[in-house]
Design a protein around this motif. Structure first.
Motif, short mmCIF file in Angstrom:
data_model
loop_
_atom_site.label_atom_id
_atom_site.label_comp_id
_atom_site.label_asym_id
_atom_site.label_seq_id
_atom_site.Cartn_x
_atom_site.Cartn_y
_atom_site.Cartn_z
N ILE A 173 0.86 -1.18 0.00
CA ILE A 173 0.00 0.00 0.00
C ILE A 173 0.90 1.24 0.00
O ILE A 173 1.24 1.78 1.06
CB ILE A 173 -0.94 0.01 1.22
N ASN A 175 0.57 4.33 -0.41
CA ASN A 175 0.10 5.55 0.27
C ASN A 175 0.48 5.58 1.74
O ASN A 175 0.48 6.66 2.36
CB ASN A 175 -1.41 5.69 0.12
N THR A 201 -9.74 7.23 5.65
CA THR A 201 -8.97 7.31 4.41
C THR A 201 -7.98 6.16 4.30
O THR A 201 -7.90 5.48 3.27
CB THR A 201 -8.21 8.65 4.34
N PHE A 202 -7.22 5.93 5.37
CA PHE A 202 -6.25 4.84 5.36
C PHE A 202 -6.96 3.49 5.29
O PHE A 202 -6.49 2.57 4.61
CB PHE A 202 -5.34 4.92 6.59
N SER A 204 -9.59 2.77 3.74
CA SER A 204 -10.04 2.52 2.37
C SER A 204 -8.92 1.92 1.52
O SER A 204 -9.17 1.10 0.62
CB SER A 204 -10.55 3.81 1.73
N TYR A 205 -7.66 2.31 1.80
CA TYR A 205 -6.54 1.75 1.05
C TYR A 205 -6.37 0.26 1.37
O TYR A 205 -6.05 -0.54 0.49
CB TYR A 205 -5.25 2.50 1.39
N TYR A 206 -6.58 -0.09 2.62
CA TYR A 206 -6.50 -1.50 3.01
C TYR A 206 -7.65 -2.30 2.38
O TYR A 206 -7.46 -3.43 1.93
CB TYR A 206 -6.55 -1.63 4.53
N GLU A 208 -9.07 -1.88 -0.39
CA GLU A 208 -8.78 -2.15 -1.79
C GLU A 208 -7.92 -3.40 -1.96
O GLU A 208 -7.91 -4.02 -3.02
CB GLU A 208 -8.06 -0.95 -2.41
N LYS A 209 -7.19 -3.77 -0.91
CA LYS A 209 -6.32 -4.94 -0.95
C LYS A 209 -6.95 -6.15 -0.25
O LYS A 209 -6.27 -7.14 0.03
CB LYS A 209 -4.98 -4.61 -0.29
N VAL A 390 2.57 7.57 -4.62
CA VAL A 390 1.75 8.05 -3.51
C VAL A 390 0.85 9.18 -4.01
O VAL A 390 1.29 10.07 -4.73
CB VAL A 390 2.63 8.56 -2.35
N ASP A 391 -0.39 9.13 -3.64
CA ASP A 391 -1.37 10.14 -4.04
C ASP A 391 -0.91 11.52 -3.55
O ASP A 391 -0.75 11.73 -2.34
CB ASP A 391 -2.72 9.78 -3.42
N LEU A 394 -3.16 13.15 -1.05
CA LEU A 394 -3.00 12.57 0.29
C LEU A 394 -1.79 13.18 0.99
O LEU A 394 -1.86 13.52 2.18
CB LEU A 394 -2.83 11.05 0.19
#
Length: 408
Positions: A173, A175, A201-202, A204-206, A208-209, A390-391, A394
């Motif tokens: 991840i 980000n 926010t964080f 949501s990144y998890y 996705e995985k 990295v976004d 963000l």
């Protein structure tokens, strides 16, 4: 302004040296300070699981209503019983759920540490809440693999929950790399304010995985140890410092004038002993757990990067649980988080005392060095944006939030 950290309400998902456990040699170093800090548990609660390890929140709605966060301020001299009460404050103590077994793993050795005690007491508590129906089996010390291997195992579902530093999860991840920007905070409480505000926010990144983030919090800072006194910016010039195999850490220390070199943690003691390296940076538990104080007579509280812990669960496993099982799971992790936060200050004080008793000189970083570290974050930010991994939005949001929290 220095302030006491107030544990936030349970709010959205799950997580975890460490103090949560810790990471593999090439990312977040793993070690522990069991022998030197176990005695502290009698009066304060344990040592931190920190970077050797490299520690919540629950689901929304009625599932977490009973476990809504504590309003108790942390004290540096809390007893074990007080920390247990603090960790379980406001939680549902009678949960009727079907039997379930959960595996929790980390790569760090946690015996006698804050994370070790946190998991032990939380396991006992969740068993009591559920009349023995919610069973947690803990696999510390890399028993099931390194941090990188464990996060992959959680993705595959062969391990249910992993606790460790996000530094080891940056490849999966990218980000998460924003959490490795140095020089943004002078108070770990400010970092926790930002992590709480940006938790969704964080998470949501998890998601996705295929992962469920249960907790994201900072326990303490990474600090510098050296073979010589570091009092001015000039003292950093040419310093051969071991860093994690992380490009942003390397850029940060290079900007400070050091010669930054990645090296496996397992090779660090000998490298320092033989003079191949002059310095290194880690949290207290790693310094004491690996006995680096034997070969590093100077310890400088640079507090350059917060040591962040996560609890991460297999997403499908979490969603497959009943509401009652989710509640028990959420409360278990929240308990771990609260206890770890409560135990860390006393742990670090005991660890510092161990170093000082050995003969180390422990000092605060000078204002000059702190200012230099703040400015060294700028090239790191620019490099991170240029990487494309990295976004950029963000990055801007996180940095602005850190600046705002630190200004309050």
């Amino acid at each position: 302004m220095k302030k006491k950290f107030v544990v936030y309400a349970l709010c959205a998902a799950m997580v975890l040296s460490m103090v949560g456990c810790s990471s593999s040699d090439s990312s977040s170093d793993t070690t522990a300070a069991a022998d030197t800090t176990a005695a502290a548990e009698e009066t304060t609660g344990a040592a931190d699981d920190t970077e050797a390890t490299d520690e919540t929140t629950g689901e929304e709605g009625e599932e977490t209503e009973a476990a809504e966060g504590s309003s108790t301020e942390l004290s540096d001299d809390m007893t074990v019983d007080e920390m247990k009460a603090y960790a379980s404050e406001g939680m549902e103590t009678s949960i009727e759920c079907d039997p379930i077994e959960i595996s929790l793993a980390c790569s760090g050795t946690v015996e006698g540490t804050a994370i070790g005690y946190a998991v032990e007491y939380a396991t006992e508590a969740v068993s009591e809440w559920t009349n023995g129906n919610f069973v947690v089996t803990f696999y510390p010390g890399g028993e099931l693999g390194s941090d990188t291997e464990l996060i992959e195992s959680v993705q595959l579902g062969t391990v249910d929950i992993f606790t460790g530093s996000p530094s080891s999860q940056g490849t999966l991840i990218p980000n998460l790399n924003v959490l490795d920007i140095g020089g943004l905070y002078t108070d770990v409480d400010d970092c926790n304010v930002v992590l709480e505000d940006m938790f969704d926010t964080f998470a949501s990144y998890y998601e996705e995985k295929g992962l469920h983030l249960s907790a994201l919090f900072a326990t303490e800072f990474r600090i510098l140890t050296s073979s010589k006194a570091i009092e001015t910016a000039d003292d950093l010039s040419g310093l051969n410092i071991r860093v994690q195999d992380n490009t942003y850490h390397m850029t940060f220390w290079s900007e400070l004038g050091c010669n930054a070199t990645p090296l496996a943690f397992g090779e660090l003691y000998i490298a320092l002993q033989q003079g191949m390296m002059d310095a290194q940076e880690n949290p207290w538990a790693s310094i004491v757990g690996a006995k680096l104080y034997e070969v590093q007579p100077y310890i400088i509280k640079t507090n350059h990067i917060p040591f962040v812990s996560t609890y991460v669960m297999n997403g499908s496993k979490y969603e497959s649980m009943s509401d009652e099982q989710k509640l028990a799971c959420d409360q278990f992790i929240e308990y771990c988080k609260r206890y770890t936060l409560a135990a860390t200050p006393a742990d670090d004080a005991a660890l510092q005392a161990t170093c000082e008793e050995y003969g180390c000189t422990v000092t605060d970083a000078s204002d000059e060095i702190l200012a230099l570290m703040a400015s060294a974050s700028e090239p790191v930010i620019e490099e991170m944006k240029a990487s494309g991994d990295v976004d950029t939005d963000l990055i801007d949001t996180y940095v602005a939030a850190a600046e705002a929290a630190s200004a309050d």
